[in-house]
Motif scaffolding. Structure first.
Motif, PDB file in Angstrom:
ATOM      1  N   UNK A  14       0.840  -1.207   0.000  1.00 31.07           N
ATOM      2  CA  UNK A  14       0.000   0.000   0.000  1.00 31.07           C
ATOM      3  C   UNK A  14       0.871   1.252   0.000  1.00 31.07           C
ATOM      4  N   UNK A  15       1.976   1.205   0.751  1.00 29.24           N
ATOM      5  CA  UNK A  15       2.918   2.342   0.774  1.00 29.24           C
ATOM      6  C   UNK A  15       3.426   2.630  -0.632  1.00 29.24           C
ATOM      7  N   UNK A  16       3.828   1.590  -1.330  1.00 34.07           N
ATOM      8  CA  UNK A  16       4.355   1.767  -2.688  1.00 34.07           C
ATOM      9  C   UNK A  16       3.288   2.349  -3.618  1.00 34.07           C
ATOM     10  N   UNK A  17       2.112   1.755  -3.620  1.00 38.35           N
ATOM     11  CA  UNK A  17       1.053   2.210  -4.526  1.00 38.35           C
ATOM     12  C   UNK A  17       0.673   3.666  -4.278  1.00 38.35           C
ATOM     13  N   UNK A  18       0.556   4.031  -3.000  1.00 35.57           N
ATOM     14  CA  UNK A  18       0.186   5.407  -2.660  1.00 35.57           C
ATOM     15  C   UNK A  18       1.301   6.387  -3.003  1.00 35.57           C
ATOM     16  N   UNK A  19       2.530   5.976  -2.781  1.00 40.05           N
ATOM     17  CA  UNK A  19       3.656   6.862  -3.065  1.00 40.05           C
ATOM     18  C   UNK A  19       3.745   7.166  -4.562  1.00 40.05           C
ATOM     19  N   UNK A  20       3.560   6.153  -5.393  1.00 32.78           N
ATOM     20  CA  UNK A  20       3.601   6.361  -6.844  1.00 32.78           C
ATOM     21  C   UNK A  20       2.571   7.407  -7.254  1.00 32.78           C
ATOM     22  N   UNK A  21       1.394   7.345  -6.663  1.00 32.97           N
ATOM     23  CA  UNK A  21       0.319   8.275  -7.031  1.00 32.97           C
ATOM     24  C   UNK A  21       0.527   9.650  -6.402  1.00 32.97           C
ATOM     25  N   UNK A  22       0.824   9.690  -5.111  1.00 34.98           N
ATOM     26  CA  UNK A  22       0.917  10.979  -4.416  1.00 34.98           C
ATOM     27  C   UNK A  22       2.153  11.781  -4.836  1.00 34.98           C
ATOM     28  N   UNK A  23       3.203  11.103  -5.281  1.00 29.37           N
ATOM     29  CA  UNK A  23       4.395  11.807  -5.753  1.00 29.37           C
ATOM     30  C   UNK A  23       4.275  12.211  -7.221  1.00 29.37           C
ATOM     31  N   UNK A  24       3.099  12.012  -7.785  1.00 28.99           N
ATOM     32  CA  UNK A  24       2.817  12.421  -9.178  1.00 28.99           C
ATOM     33  C   UNK A  24       3.691  11.691 -10.193  1.00 28.99           C
ATOM     34  N   UNK A  25       3.923  10.409  -9.952  1.00 26.36           N
ATOM     35  CA  UNK A  25       4.725   9.623 -10.892  1.00 26.36           C
ATOM     36  C   UNK A  25       3.860   8.973 -11.966  1.00 26.36           C
ATOM     37  N   UNK A  26       2.761   8.349 -11.538  1.00 25.32           N
ATOM     38  CA  UNK A  26       1.913   7.643 -12.498  1.00 25.32           C
ATOM     39  C   UNK A  26       0.543   7.406 -11.874  1.00 25.32           C
ATOM     40  N   UNK A  27      -0.402   7.036 -12.717  1.00 24.76           N
ATOM     41  CA  UNK A  27      -1.724   6.660 -12.244  1.00 24.76           C
ATOM     42  C   UNK A  27      -2.298   5.612 -13.198  1.00 24.76           C
ATOM     43  N   UNK A  28      -3.313   4.921 -12.725  1.00 20.16           N
ATOM     44  CA  UNK A  28      -3.969   3.925 -13.567  1.00 20.16           C
ATOM     45  C   UNK A  28      -4.708   4.607 -14.708  1.00 20.16           C
ATOM     46  N   UNK A  29      -4.759   3.923 -15.847  1.00 17.86           N
ATOM     47  CA  UNK A  29      -5.429   4.473 -17.026  1.00 17.86           C
ATOM     48  C   UNK A  29      -6.814   3.848 -17.173  1.00 17.86           C
ATOM     49  N   UNK A  30      -7.642   4.371 -18.113  1.00 17.41           N
ATOM     50  CA  UNK A  30      -8.949   3.751 -18.358  1.00 17.41           C
ATOM     51  C   UNK A  30      -8.836   2.314 -18.868  1.00 17.41           C
ATOM     52  N   UNK A  31      -7.673   1.959 -19.432  1.00 19.77           N
ATOM     53  CA  UNK A  31      -7.462   0.595 -19.913  1.00 19.77           C
ATOM     54  C   UNK A  31      -6.873  -0.227 -18.771  1.00 19.77           C
ATOM     55  N   UNK A  32      -7.556  -1.274 -18.377  1.00 24.28           N
ATOM     56  CA  UNK A  32      -7.117  -2.076 -17.247  1.00 24.28           C
ATOM     57  C   UNK A  32      -5.687  -2.584 -17.467  1.00 24.28           C
ATOM     58  N   UNK A  33      -4.869  -2.397 -16.434  1.00 19.95           N
ATOM     59  CA  UNK A  33      -3.512  -2.908 -16.491  1.00 19.95           C
ATOM     60  C   UNK A  33      -2.508  -1.976 -17.137  1.00 19.95           C
ATOM     61  N   UNK A  34      -2.971  -0.841 -17.668  1.00 20.74           N
ATOM     62  CA  UNK A  34      -2.063   0.129 -18.276  1.00 20.74           C
ATOM     63  C   UNK A  34      -1.947   1.353 -17.375  1.00 20.74           C
ATOM     64  N   UNK A  35      -0.951   2.189 -17.628  1.00 18.70           N
ATOM     65  CA  UNK A  35      -0.727   3.341 -16.751  1.00 18.70           C
ATOM     66  C   UNK A  35      -0.499   4.609 -17.551  1.00 18.70           C
TER      67      UNK A  35
END
Length: 494
Positions: A14-35
């Motif tokens: 959870x730490x990793x997933x939140x950090x990726x998003x909160x640090x503005x690195x990446x987010x999930x896309x409308x296509x499942x499994x893509x970013x």
């Protein structure tokens, strides 16, 4: 600013997933499994790309580009290759859409079926070797040293940003050689290039080794790799370089006339790293406050935060900050001046701490009067580690600290790996270590796929590599008791 990051010790995933998003690195896309890789995340990837591209060109390689789509028949030509990738392939079957008769939207036109299905590239060996057949006739055409920067698709069911996505960015080198020795030297050379990049730029210590037959790239005779250890004790494959032998040359009938005029099959290699390195960078160094970026890859090595009240103070301070930025930039330091007046200094401090900027310089009116700046370094976030630096000493101090940070981040990761590399002399000890300790386990293995599969099925641990460095220590397999030439590294892996 509330960062809202879980603690690594409580929920690393959870730490990793939140950090990726909160640090503005990446987010999930409308296509499942893509970013979607966001600008700040892409800026880090661009730094990686630039350094690797420089290193490739220094070793004689050139860039090219090959098609995204591969005819299905191409994958059938190399049996091990198609077997290795068959379950991950996305397939294009039609080339046209049309409006549905009931007006509900567009549908696939059944009359627009392709004569031969196309595979969205999971890797490019087949399409590249079919091309090399046209490029190679004589020993004079060799070697071919080509790399491409591209995207690939491997249909993953369980995904995680950067670490495992259906589509990801990477580079893939594909080289052709006149002799086995030259191709093998190329494969080893590129493993060493990856190791140098990981250690000198990512500050990531790696183990260089050879993959077991079970873990080898599909279609290769030998796979060289670099393996890294993340802070949760799991291993991550950070790069691979494959000696392909003549497998793809034979599959696509790529032959050349040697100096005696005799026809021979070409020898090949392929090698690649991907945006998975972004995941490695995050997991190897970051903490509960956010990213910790090694200075050589940080988009901003220094952020300047002016602290002001009112327009008069702002104008005076900003003029001073612009001069300081110009001074640092002139020496090749990447500097961000955060002159936003929509956020408080406290918010900015937390924001740049979250994003892992190595050095923060804060300047208020009192600092201006005293001709000083307050310096904070990201790898030492406590208040006690902040420095008050005379303005005249800012440039040499920042330069020295950036180099110190690069080395200290590497050393911290190396100390962690050494503290979490264990030795097992029996299968029971091996299983106990897996349950009670994190990290690499060095143990003897009899070299058979059957024993390797048994260990994986019973413990979920895999052979990460057969290390190339260090003195081989003969012994007996922890499972079968059969002779073993050296210890191999096992771990639970991403």
């Amino acid at each position: 600013m509330s960062k809202g990051l879980p603690k690594r010790s409580e929920d690393y995933s959870a730490w990793y997933n939140e950090l990726v998003k909160k640090a503005d690195l990446a987010e999930n896309s409308p296509v499942r499994g893509c970013m979607v890789i966001k600008p700040y995340g892409y800026a880090i990837w661009e730094k990686m790309q630039a350094e690797l591209d420089r290193m490739f060109k220094e070793t004689g390689h050139v860039n090219a580009y090959f098609p995204l789509f591969i005819p299905k028949s191409y994958l059938s030509k190399e049996a091990a290759h198609v077997e290795g990738f068959a379950k991950e392939c996305a397939v294009v079957t039609h080339y046209r859409l049309k409006n549905s008769e009931d007006g509900s939207g567009v549908i696939v036109d059944p009359d627009a079926k392709l004569e031969e299905e196309l595979i969205v590239r999971p890797t490019s060996e087949t399409v590249i070797w079919s091309t090399y057949k046209n490029w190679i006739q004589s020993y004079r055409d060799l070697p071919i040293l080509v790399n491409q920067w591209a995207n690939v698709v491997r249909w993953e069911m369980r995904t995680r940003l950067f670490l495992r996505t259906a589509e990801f960015l990477w580079q893939e080198g594909h080289t052709a050689h006149a002799t086995r020795e030259e191709a093998m030297q190329e494969a080893v050379q590129m493993m060493n290039v990856y190791a140098t990049f990981a250690e000198e730029f990512m500050a990531l210590p790696v183990v260089k080794g050879v993959k077991s037959a079970n873990e080898r790239f599909a279609g290769a005779e030998e796979t060289f790799c670099i393996e890294a250890l993340m802070q949760d004790g799991k291993a991550l494959q950070a790069g691979t370089s494959h000696f392909l032998g003549q497998n793809f040359a034979k599959a696509f009938d790529v032959q050349f006339a040697n100096q005696q005029g005799q026809l021979e099959y070409v020898w090949g290699t392929s090698w690649g790293v991907s945006t998975r390195l972004m995941g490695a960078l995050i997991m190897a160094h970051s903490d509960d406050l956010g990213l910790v970026l090694p200075p050589r890859l940080a988009p901003h090595q220094v952020v300047i935060v002016p602290i002001f009240k009112g327009d008069t103070q702002k104008a005076e301070l900003l003029d001073h900050c612009h001069r300081l930025k110009k001074q640092l930039t002139a020496q090749g330091i990447r500097v961000k001046l955060d002159d936003r007046d929509t956020q408080t200094p406290g918010f900015k401090f937390a924001d740049w701490e979250l994003k892992g900027v190595p050095v923060r310089l804060a300047i208020g009116l009192r600092d201006l009067e005293n001709q000083t700046v307050e310096l904070a370094r990201r790898d030492k976030p406590s208040k006690e580690d902040k420095l008050s630096v005379p303005l005249a000493d800012v440039l040499p101090t920042v330069t020295q600290i950036l180099e110190e940070m690069q080395q200290s981040i590497y050393q911290k990761a190396l100390d962690f790996r050494q503290a979490n590399t264990h030795t097992a002399n029996s299968y029971e000890e091996f299983k106990t270590l897996l349950q009670t300790k994190a990290g690499f386990i060095a143990a003897h293995w009899d070299g058979t796929p059957e024993t390797e599969e048994r260990i994986k099925a019973e413990t979920k641990a895999t052979i990460r590599c057969i290390p190339l460095e260090g003195q081989p220590e003969p012994g007996n397999c922890i499972v079968t008791g059969k002779p073993s030439a050296q210890r191999v590294l096992f771990a639970i892996a991403y």
